[in-house]
Design an enzyme around this catalytic site. Structure first.
Site, PDB file in Angstrom:
ATOM      1  CB  SER A  96       5.537   4.248   0.099  1.00 56.76           C
ATOM      2  OG  SER A  96       3.859   4.443   0.212  1.00 56.76           O
ATOM      3  CE  LYS A  97       7.039  -2.249  -4.206  1.00 58.14           C
ATOM      4  NZ  LYS A  97       7.972  -2.460  -2.724  1.00 58.14           N
ATOM      5  NE  ARG A  98       1.125   4.169   2.380  1.00 55.68           N
ATOM      6  CZ  ARG A  98       1.413   5.498   2.809  1.00 55.68           C
ATOM      7  NH1 ARG A  98      -0.442   5.849   2.162  1.00 55.68           N
ATOM      8  NH2 ARG A  98       2.050   6.382   3.058  1.00 55.68           N
ATOM      9  CG  HIS A  99       2.597   7.787  -2.227  1.00 52.32           C
ATOM     10  ND1 HIS A  99       3.489   7.651  -1.601  1.00 52.32           N
ATOM     11  CD2 HIS A  99       1.769   9.093  -1.643  1.00 52.32           C
ATOM     12  CE1 HIS A  99       3.084   8.708  -0.713  1.00 52.32           C
ATOM     13  NE2 HIS A  99       2.069   8.977  -0.549  1.00 52.32           N
TER      14      HIS A  99
END
Ligand code: GLU
Length: 500
Positions: A261-264
């Site tokens: 996800s964007k967190r990565h």
């Protein structure tokens, strides 16, 4: 059997790594088997679908260089390939199911459905989904109420009656990767809606009807769709159709084992593109997410991938998305580019960064020539196109004169550095005319003659000419700049150090 597979995105967001991987595997599978790869837009969620996301889909795959054989833009024998343009078909087919007793009208209002959800939540009953209240309305009564204009949906009747031997109903299918799969029907979403009250199909209905009508032989899709598959299998059987082969692709995770996800980091192709990734690198890396091809071979063209791809080579374990590895691929593909092509690719970044005398200003003919000729200087040292302008800025404008201490070689001092730079000042006139080998020999000879270290001689010269202690190779830089500009920079530097 003709192999036909498809990528069936819902245009409700930007194209991301997961979608590209699904599309790519379908493309490779079709190519590997002489089949057809189809694009179908599943835009039945009218509130979330957006024309801008359709455009993003087209732009993404044009940039990646993955074409489809049939699709909304290229047409084909099963057009239209956009679900919102096929609503009449879904209505016709779902009516057949109602008539055959495989589906039924449901008159429950959204308020009632919400109320049961809340009641169950309050009672912590653990039950989810529809309570099947309308399942037992006699068909004639249902038809009458529909005829009278009562708002309704149509739901699939999941078979629940016990089997002949008294056991529960079980739905079985084979997944090409995961093997035999079975679900108890009582665990399947209870009688899901097929047609909504506005006459639009749900994903399940439209997906199954279209896969059947479009002759799809293989469904390769993300594993998150696996829970829908028993329901789809029931739907195929209710229609009297045989289901396609299914293959649910391994999940793509971040390094922490959670769904990517964007967190990565970047996940949309747009973002990767902006960051200066090359389509070849992205495709090559994505093709390896959950699939192993050949021991010891990392770099593949699309054609080579298509020759090697096979569902048997997929891994069951989730794939881990490794940004560092992708970066490595990008560096590799940058290195493979010819100078003119690489310069062309890097030009937008250079223009944006203001390399040619102002943000947004393109190069003049001479600047373009220098920019192309400078590619060999940085090719081996970068992983991203956007690194190029900053590395080459000194070729297009005089860099600010660094502070005196910046010129000083290790274990040296300012006055010795001034001596070194004065020595260095004698060199550019000749260096500009020599190739790397000749230049190396000249500098070596000078250092020996003067009794100074080669590195010490070059450091202040490098800082004066490029403005940096660490720069692309100095000799070709001097050739590109010409002796006069180099000498002027050395003089500025000497002045700054009080050495003139
Ligand atoms: N429309 C679904 C999606 O957005 C398609 C899933 C499938 O391939 O069946 O991914």
């Amino acid at each position: 059997m003709e192999i036909r597979d498809r990528y069936a995105p819902s245009p409700t967001g930007l194209q991301h790594i997961g979608g590209v991987r699904t599309a790519l595997f379908n493309y490779l599978f079709a190519r590997s088997r002489g089949g057809k790869f189809i694009l179908r837009l599943e835009d039945t969620d009218r509130t979330r679908s957006d024309a801008a996301f359709v455009q993003n889909l087209y732009d993404t795959f044009a940039w990646l260089g993955i074409p489809w054989d049939e699709g909304p833009d290229v047409g084909g024998p099963y057009a239209p390939y956009v679900q919102s343009e096929r609503c009449g078909l879904y209505q016709k087919y779902v009516q057949e199911l109602v008539d055959a007793g495989e589906a039924y009208y449901c008159f429950c209002s959204p308020e009632r459905l919400e109320r049961i959800r809340e009641e169950r939540e309050a009672a912590r009953s653990g039950e989810t989904g529809y309570d099947r209240r309308c399942r037992n309305i006699p068909p004639e009564e249902g038809a009458e109420r529909v005829g009278a204009g009562e708002s309704h949906t149509i739901r699939l009747k999941i078979p629940l009656e016990g089997t002949a031997r008294g056991g529960p109903q079980i739905t079985r299918f084979r997944d090409q990767l995961l093997g035999d799969i079975e679900w108890k029907n009582e665990d399947i979403n209870p009688d899901p809606v097929l047609l909504k009250s506005d006459g639009f199909p749900t994903y399940h209905l439209a997906n199954v009807v279209d896969d059947h009508l479009m002759g799809i032989s293989h469904v390769l899709r993300a594993q998150e769709w696996l829970p829908s598959t028993p329901l789809h299998v029931i739907l195929y059987r209710s229609f009297g159709w045989s289901p396609p082969e299914f293959c649910h692709l391994p999940m793509v995770m971040g390094q922490d084992g959670k769904k990517l996800s964007k967190r990565h980091g970047a996940t949309s192709v747009d973002e990767f593109r902006r960051q200066g990734y090359l389509p070849e690198a992205l495709l090559n890396y994505v093709a390896l997410l959950g699939c192993s091809y050949e021991e010891g071979k990392d770099l593949y063209t699309l054609g080579e991938l298509a020759e090697r791809f096979a569902p048997e080579k997929l891994n069951k374990a989730p794939a881990i998305f490794d940004y560092k590895k992708l970066e490595w691929y990008n560096g590799q593909y940058i290195r493979m580019k010819g100078d003119a092509e690489l310069a062309e690719l890097a030009l937008p970044y250079a223009t944006e960064a203001g390399l040619f005398g102002g943000k947004g200003k393109g190069p003049g003919p001479e600047e373009r020539r220098v920019f192309i000729a400078a590619m060999p200087l940085i090719k081996e040292r970068i992983s991203f196109l956007h690194e190029i302008p900053e590395k080459l800025d000194y070729l297009f404008a005089d860099p600010p004169v660094p502070a005196p201490e910046e010129f000083i070689p290790k274990k040296s001092d300012l006055s010795h550095t001034i001596t070194l730079l004065r020595l260095g000042r004698e060199l550019p006139g000749e260096l500009a005319l020599l190739d790397d080998e000749g230049a190396e020999a000249l500098v070596k000879a000078t250092a020996e003659r003067e009794g100074v270290k080669l590195g010490d001689l070059l450091m202040p010269l490098r800082v004066a000419i490029t403005g940096k202690r660490v720069s692309p190779p100095l000799f070709p830089s001097i050739r590109l700049l010409g002796a006069a500009r180099c000498l002027a920079r050395v003089d500025r530097a000497l002045q700054g150090m009080g050495g003139v």
